[in-house]
Design a protein around this motif. Structure first.
Motif, mmCIF file in Angstrom:
data_model
loop_
_atom_site.group_PDB
_atom_site.id
_atom_site.type_symbol
_atom_site.label_atom_id
_atom_site.label_comp_id
_atom_site.label_asym_id
_atom_site.label_seq_id
_atom_site.Cartn_x
_atom_site.Cartn_y
_atom_site.Cartn_z
ATOM 1 N N ASP A 213 0.853 -1.192 0.000
ATOM 2 C CA ASP A 213 0.000 0.000 0.000
ATOM 3 C C ASP A 213 0.891 1.245 0.000
ATOM 4 O O ASP A 213 1.710 1.431 0.902
ATOM 5 C CB ASP A 213 -0.837 -0.033 1.287
ATOM 6 N N MET A 214 0.729 2.090 -1.005
ATOM 7 C CA MET A 214 1.648 3.228 -1.124
ATOM 8 C C MET A 214 1.292 4.302 -0.097
ATOM 9 O O MET A 214 0.170 4.799 -0.063
ATOM 10 C CB MET A 214 1.603 3.773 -2.548
ATOM 11 N N PRO A 215 2.255 4.647 0.779
ATOM 12 C CA PRO A 215 1.927 5.611 1.835
ATOM 13 C C PRO A 215 1.799 7.046 1.325
ATOM 14 O O PRO A 215 2.166 7.368 0.194
ATOM 15 C CB PRO A 215 3.082 5.466 2.827
ATOM 16 N N TYR A 216 1.281 7.856 2.215
ATOM 17 C CA TYR A 216 0.999 9.274 1.957
ATOM 18 C C TYR A 216 2.224 9.979 1.362
ATOM 19 O O TYR A 216 3.336 9.882 1.899
ATOM 20 C CB TYR A 216 0.612 9.914 3.289
ATOM 21 N N MET A 217 1.987 10.702 0.260
ATOM 22 C CA MET A 217 2.993 11.538 -0.405
ATOM 23 C C MET A 217 4.151 10.747 -1.028
ATOM 24 O O MET A 217 5.224 11.292 -1.263
ATOM 25 C CB MET A 217 3.553 12.618 0.537
ATOM 26 N N THR A 218 3.904 9.451 -1.290
ATOM 27 C CA THR A 218 4.922 8.696 -2.037
ATOM 28 C C THR A 218 4.518 8.563 -3.502
ATOM 29 O O THR A 218 5.289 8.055 -4.311
ATOM 30 C CB THR A 218 5.144 7.290 -1.449
ATOM 31 N N TYR A 219 3.293 9.001 -3.848
ATOM 32 C CA TYR A 219 2.836 8.937 -5.248
ATOM 33 C C TYR A 219 2.088 10.211 -5.649
ATOM 34 O O TYR A 219 2.042 10.545 -6.828
ATOM 35 C CB TYR A 219 1.942 7.704 -5.482
ATOM 36 N N GLN A 220 1.557 10.946 -4.683
ATOM 37 C CA GLN A 220 0.791 12.147 -5.025
ATOM 38 C C GLN A 220 1.638 13.205 -5.751
ATOM 39 O O GLN A 220 1.135 13.866 -6.672
ATOM 40 C CB GLN A 220 0.155 12.760 -3.757
ATOM 41 N N PRO A 221 2.927 13.392 -5.379
ATOM 42 C CA PRO A 221 3.669 14.512 -5.989
ATOM 43 C C PRO A 221 3.861 14.395 -7.497
ATOM 44 O O PRO A 221 3.816 15.395 -8.191
ATOM 45 C CB PRO A 221 5.031 14.481 -5.272
ATOM 46 N N SER A 222 4.092 13.172 -8.020
ATOM 47 C CA SER A 222 4.377 13.060 -9.467
ATOM 48 C C SER A 222 4.289 11.600 -9.920
ATOM 49 O O SER A 222 4.366 10.679 -9.103
ATOM 50 C CB SER A 222 5.802 13.556 -9.757
ATOM 51 N N VAL A 223 4.175 11.436 -11.231
ATOM 52 C CA VAL A 223 4.196 10.078 -11.806
ATOM 53 C C VAL A 223 5.541 9.424 -11.500
ATOM 54 O O VAL A 223 5.608 8.238 -11.153
ATOM 55 C CB VAL A 223 3.959 10.150 -13.337
ATOM 56 N N GLY B 106 1.154 5.250 -15.003
ATOM 57 C CA GLY B 106 2.621 5.220 -15.046
ATOM 58 C C GLY B 106 3.168 3.969 -14.396
ATOM 59 O O GLY B 106 4.097 3.328 -14.919
ATOM 60 N N ILE B 107 2.592 3.605 -13.263
ATOM 61 C CA ILE B 107 3.035 2.397 -12.543
ATOM 62 C C ILE B 107 2.786 1.163 -13.419
ATOM 63 O O ILE B 107 3.659 0.297 -13.584
ATOM 64 C CB ILE B 107 2.290 2.282 -11.185
ATOM 65 N N VAL B 108 1.584 1.101 -14.002
ATOM 66 C CA VAL B 108 1.232 -0.050 -14.856
ATOM 67 C C VAL B 108 2.159 -0.104 -16.080
ATOM 68 O O VAL B 108 2.638 -1.178 -16.469
ATOM 69 C CB VAL B 108 -0.267 0.018 -15.271
ATOM 70 N N SER C 214 7.573 9.884 -8.914
ATOM 71 C CA SER C 214 7.656 9.406 -7.516
ATOM 72 C C SER C 214 6.819 8.137 -7.357
ATOM 73 O O SER C 214 7.204 7.207 -6.631
ATOM 74 C CB SER C 214 7.215 10.491 -6.529
ATOM 75 N N ALA C 215 5.682 8.082 -8.052
ATOM 76 C CA ALA C 215 4.812 6.904 -7.961
ATOM 77 C C ALA C 215 5.525 5.661 -8.493
ATOM 78 O O ALA C 215 5.526 4.600 -7.856
ATOM 79 C CB ALA C 215 3.516 7.150 -8.737
ATOM 80 N N ILE C 216 6.171 5.800 -9.648
ATOM 81 C CA ILE C 216 6.843 4.636 -10.253
ATOM 82 C C ILE C 216 8.022 4.204 -9.380
ATOM 83 O O ILE C 216 8.216 3.010 -9.108
ATOM 84 C CB ILE C 216 7.329 4.961 -11.681
ATOM 85 N N ARG C 217 8.798 5.176 -8.908
ATOM 86 C CA ARG C 217 9.998 4.845 -8.115
ATOM 87 C C ARG C 217 9.602 4.108 -6.829
ATOM 88 O O ARG C 217 10.198 3.085 -6.486
ATOM 89 C CB ARG C 217 10.762 6.125 -7.787
#
Ligand code: KIV
Length: 284
Positions: free
Chosen positions: A87-97, A130-132, A99-102
């Motif tokens: 489960d991706m925690p807070y602010m690990t994906y919201q800032p940008s595609v 982006g993750i997919v 950050s989400a992929i990394r």
């Protein structure tokens, strides 16, 4: 160890196409993962709810990627075969595609996860896509999304009115179009969950507190067993009051040690007389 086969995405979709409900639980540690593996739970979520259930925070917001990775690694060791979702925690994906992929990649590379989950609807569809596109299966999460509890007015039912319900239907479509393999609907009315489930074509729907009609059900492990002392949500069924059993055991332990009735002879090891006598002689 159970000898079941590793759960795969095609196996999950096959189950859905056969009309068999998917079983899904949260888990945060090795021994619980071991029990869930033995019970043959299909999917396990290492939820950022661990911030509350395991770390004692009042919300999920302080949870970090490093917290999540440490717990996901332990769960993977206990359950090698369940379909494991980080489960991706807070602010690990919201800032940008980016950050989400990394960060999604960290769950896969460092913890052996099979997929990740992120909260949010159309506004997060580009992160999910982006993750997919990076080759990582991703699950969406709509309805009550705890990372946005403040904006949603607290931990309460979502989509009760037609307008808000329409937004959730549209968000589900946006996530499906972005490539989500599944969408979690948390705390939405049962009729809304049924409608979205019937419309889903390329993904399956998991319900949490959202009625019987989803393709599968999620429960929070700590709610199932009375292990979270701060509140008991209505959406959770308590399968056993394990928290009470543990608390009674702890009180009994304190009593027995205080009264010197524990340990008993079965709980310790003795020493032969001749060895003991020799020890005393050596000490003189
Ligand atoms: O963190 C979690 O366990 C979750 C559930 C509340 C669905 O996201």
């Amino acid at each position: 160890m159970s000898d079941r086969k590793k759960v795969s995405l095609p196996a999950l979709f096959k189950k859905v196409s056969e009309g068999k409900p998917i079983t899904f639980l949260t888990c945060y540690d090795y021994p619980t993962a071991y029990f869930q593996e033995q019970a043959e739970v299909d999917m396990i979520l290492v939820g950022d709810s661990l911030g509350m259930t395991m770390l004692g925070y009042d919300s999920t917001l302080p949870v970090t990627m490093d917290d999540m990775i440490r717990h996901a690694q332990a769960v993977r060791r206990g359950s090698p075969n369940a379909w494991l979702i980080g489960d991706m925690p807070y602010m690990t994906y919201q800032p940008s595609v980016e950050s989400a992929i990394r960060n999604a990649g960290r769950f896969m590379a460092e913890a052996g996860c099979d997929a990740v989950k992120l909260e949010g609807g159309a506004e997060m569809a580009d992160r999910l896509a982006g993750i997919v596109a990076a080759g990582i299966p991703a699950m969406g999460h709509l309805g009550l999304t705890p990372q946005s509890a403040s904006a949603l007015g607290g931990f309460r039912l979502q989509g009760k009115g037609a307008l808000q319900a329409k937004k959730i239907v549209d968000d589900a479509k946006a996530l499906e179009d972005a490539g989500a393999f599944a969408i979690l609907l948390e705390l939405v009315p049962d009729r809304l969950c049924k409608l979205i489930t019937e419309r889903a074509e390329n993904c399956f729907i998991i319900g949490l507190g959202s009625g019987l009609d989803a393709h599968g059900q999620l429960l929070i492990y700590h709610d199932m067993f009375g292990l979270y002392p701060k509140f008991k949500p209505r959406m959770a069924k308590v399968y056993a009051e394990a928290g009470t059993v543990i608390q009674d055991g702890l009180k009994q332990y304190v009593k027995e040690v205080t009264e010197r009735t524990f340990p008993k002879e079965d709980n310790w090891f003795g020493m032969p007389d001749e060895e003991y006598e020799e020890l005393i002689r050596l000490l003189k």
